[in-house]
Design a protein around this motif. Sequence first.
Motif, PDB file in Angstrom:
ATOM      1  N   PHE A 131       0.895  -1.191   0.113  1.00  0.00           N
ATOM      2  CA  PHE A 131      -0.199  -0.073   0.013  1.00  0.00           C
ATOM      3  C   PHE A 131       0.918   1.238   0.023  1.00  0.00           C
ATOM      4  O   PHE A 131       2.134   1.290   0.479  1.00  0.00           O
ATOM      5  N   GLU A 156      -1.918  -5.651  -5.630  1.00  0.00           N
ATOM      6  CA  GLU A 156      -2.347  -4.230  -5.321  1.00  0.00           C
ATOM      7  C   GLU A 156      -0.822  -3.592  -4.859  1.00  0.00           C
ATOM      8  O   GLU A 156      -0.502  -3.769  -3.598  1.00  0.00           O
ATOM      9  N   HIS A 203      -4.290  -1.524  -8.704  1.00  0.00           N
ATOM     10  CA  HIS A 203      -4.960  -2.917  -8.288  1.00  0.00           C
ATOM     11  C   HIS A 203      -5.470  -3.643  -9.404  1.00  0.00           C
ATOM     12  O   HIS A 203      -6.531  -4.066  -9.715  1.00  0.00           O
ATOM     13  N   HIS A 242     -15.648   7.334   3.837  1.00  0.00           N
ATOM     14  CA  HIS A 242     -15.098   6.311   4.692  1.00  0.00           C
ATOM     15  C   HIS A 242     -14.360   7.028   5.642  1.00  0.00           C
ATOM     16  O   HIS A 242     -13.889   8.194   5.591  1.00  0.00           O
ATOM     17  N   LYS A 262     -11.493   6.413   7.308  1.00  0.00           N
ATOM     18  CA  LYS A 262     -10.112   6.179   7.192  1.00  0.00           C
ATOM     19  C   LYS A 262      -9.526   6.714   5.760  1.00  0.00           C
ATOM     20  O   LYS A 262     -10.245   6.514   4.648  1.00  0.00           O
ATOM     21  N   LEU A 305      -7.753   6.389   2.286  1.00  0.00           N
ATOM     22  CA  LEU A 305      -7.580   4.764   1.531  1.00  0.00           C
ATOM     23  C   LEU A 305      -6.694   5.335   0.188  1.00  0.00           C
ATOM     24  O   LEU A 305      -6.948   6.431  -0.170  1.00  0.00           O
ATOM     25  N   PRO A 306      -5.982   4.105  -0.264  1.00  0.00           N
ATOM     26  CA  PRO A 306      -5.424   4.530  -1.444  1.00  0.00           C
ATOM     27  C   PRO A 306      -6.469   4.808  -2.487  1.00  0.00           C
ATOM     28  O   PRO A 306      -7.458   4.552  -2.687  1.00  0.00           O
ATOM     29  N   VAL A 353      -7.585   1.139  -6.114  1.00  0.00           N
ATOM     30  CA  VAL A 353      -8.673   0.469  -6.708  1.00  0.00           C
ATOM     31  C   VAL A 353      -9.321   1.535  -7.848  1.00  0.00           C
ATOM     32  O   VAL A 353      -9.698   1.128  -9.194  1.00  0.00           O
ATOM     33  N   LYS A 366     -16.521   3.134  -4.251  1.00  0.00           N
ATOM     34  CA  LYS A 366     -15.310   2.761  -3.512  1.00  0.00           C
ATOM     35  C   LYS A 366     -14.769   4.231  -2.970  1.00  0.00           C
ATOM     36  O   LYS A 366     -15.026   5.320  -3.655  1.00  0.00           O
ATOM     37  N   CYS A 371     -14.747  -3.700  -4.357  1.00  0.00           N
ATOM     38  CA  CYS A 371     -14.047  -4.896  -4.305  1.00  0.00           C
ATOM     39  C   CYS A 371     -13.958  -5.464  -3.086  1.00  0.00           C
ATOM     40  O   CYS A 371     -13.317  -6.329  -2.924  1.00  0.00           O
ATOM     41  N   LEU A 372     -14.555  -4.903  -1.906  1.00  0.00           N
ATOM     42  CA  LEU A 372     -14.469  -5.672  -0.643  1.00  0.00           C
ATOM     43  C   LEU A 372     -12.927  -5.325  -0.060  1.00  0.00           C
ATOM     44  O   LEU A 372     -12.168  -5.356  -0.926  1.00  0.00           O
ATOM     45  N   PRO A 373     -12.712  -5.307   1.274  1.00  0.00           N
ATOM     46  CA  PRO A 373     -13.649  -5.208   2.381  1.00  0.00           C
ATOM     47  C   PRO A 373     -14.494  -3.984   2.374  1.00  0.00           C
ATOM     48  O   PRO A 373     -13.826  -2.796   1.732  1.00  0.00           O
ATOM     49  N   ARG A 428     -17.046  -1.274   4.580  1.00  0.00           N
ATOM     50  CA  ARG A 428     -17.688  -0.666   5.642  1.00  0.00           C
ATOM     51  C   ARG A 428     -19.101  -0.377   5.402  1.00  0.00           C
ATOM     52  O   ARG A 428     -19.636   0.562   4.807  1.00  0.00           O
TER      53      ARG A 428
END
Length: 314
Positions: free
Chosen positions: A112, A142, A147, A176, A178, A180-181, A184, A236, A272-274, A276
Amino acid sequence: MKQFLSINDVPDPVSLVKEAMAIKANPYAASHLGKNKTLGLLFFNASLRTRMSTQRAAQNLGMHTMVLNMDKDGWQLEFEDGSVMNNSSQEHIREAAAVVSQYCDIIGIRTFPSLVNREQDYSERVINGFVNHASVPVVSLESATLHPLQSLADWITVEEHKKTIRPKVVLSWAPHPKALPQAVANSFVQWMKAAPYELVVTHPKGYELAEPFSNGVTVEYDQNKAFEKADFIYAKNWSSYTDYGKILSEDSAWTITEEKMALTNNAAFMHCLPVRRNVVVADSVLDKGNSLVIQQAENRIFSAQAVLKAILER
Ligand code: SN0
């Protein structure tokens, strides 16, 4: 195929999608191709689907797998040439990549981004360190910015479930807690641009993707408008690229709800999961028949298997 870091390593993406679908119909047809070959999987970060689906793909091809959680069980790697390693880094990428190449015939890497140093993240220091110093093919599980195994699985899933020749596929940013990258989203856009679909991206201002990805893509800042006539909603979260790694919005108005899905052409929901629950997407959207998240995860096997097969056949 000599490596798999992005769609740019794929000579003909449409054929690769077809190949993956043929593999799905007959998963053990090449079960001797990987005899006496070993796939090494190095995880610098957490994983469920990538770890298990890629191992399953290798098994279907008769390969062995070795998994190393680099973040917990590996030495801390140094990537700079000429550095004096009297600090926290314990092993240089030059030795690590050369040594793993002797044990494995293909190396998969998950790494990551820092989401702090944009230049370093977008230079793909970690995965390129392995590419430059390994003597065997490298596969992205990824990387900091992409990814591709996920995007290939997503394309397979759209292809399986589309009801029209040229469906409208919408990539929607969602909130979200947090940072995230962008991986994706970057990768999805890159692959969907090569697919015969209509692609629309929707996100709040400030979440524009990096130029090479956003180039030529329709961005609709009004999510409700973007959802009109959509056949697939791909949700996403990603953190800002321009204000690098920052969370600029947690606006729950962007959460994918049944009300939002009702604006579409009875669209299927993808992620794509996981994921929230009740932050990115409402329970009710995930728990009804129009969600394809489990099917996407299944297709991760065949996306990995098509890629591993193409590398073994090189
Ligand atoms: C990763 C990402 O790139 O967004 C992996 C997705 C395949 N997602 C996360 O790290 C989610 C972590 C969280 O806290 O929900």
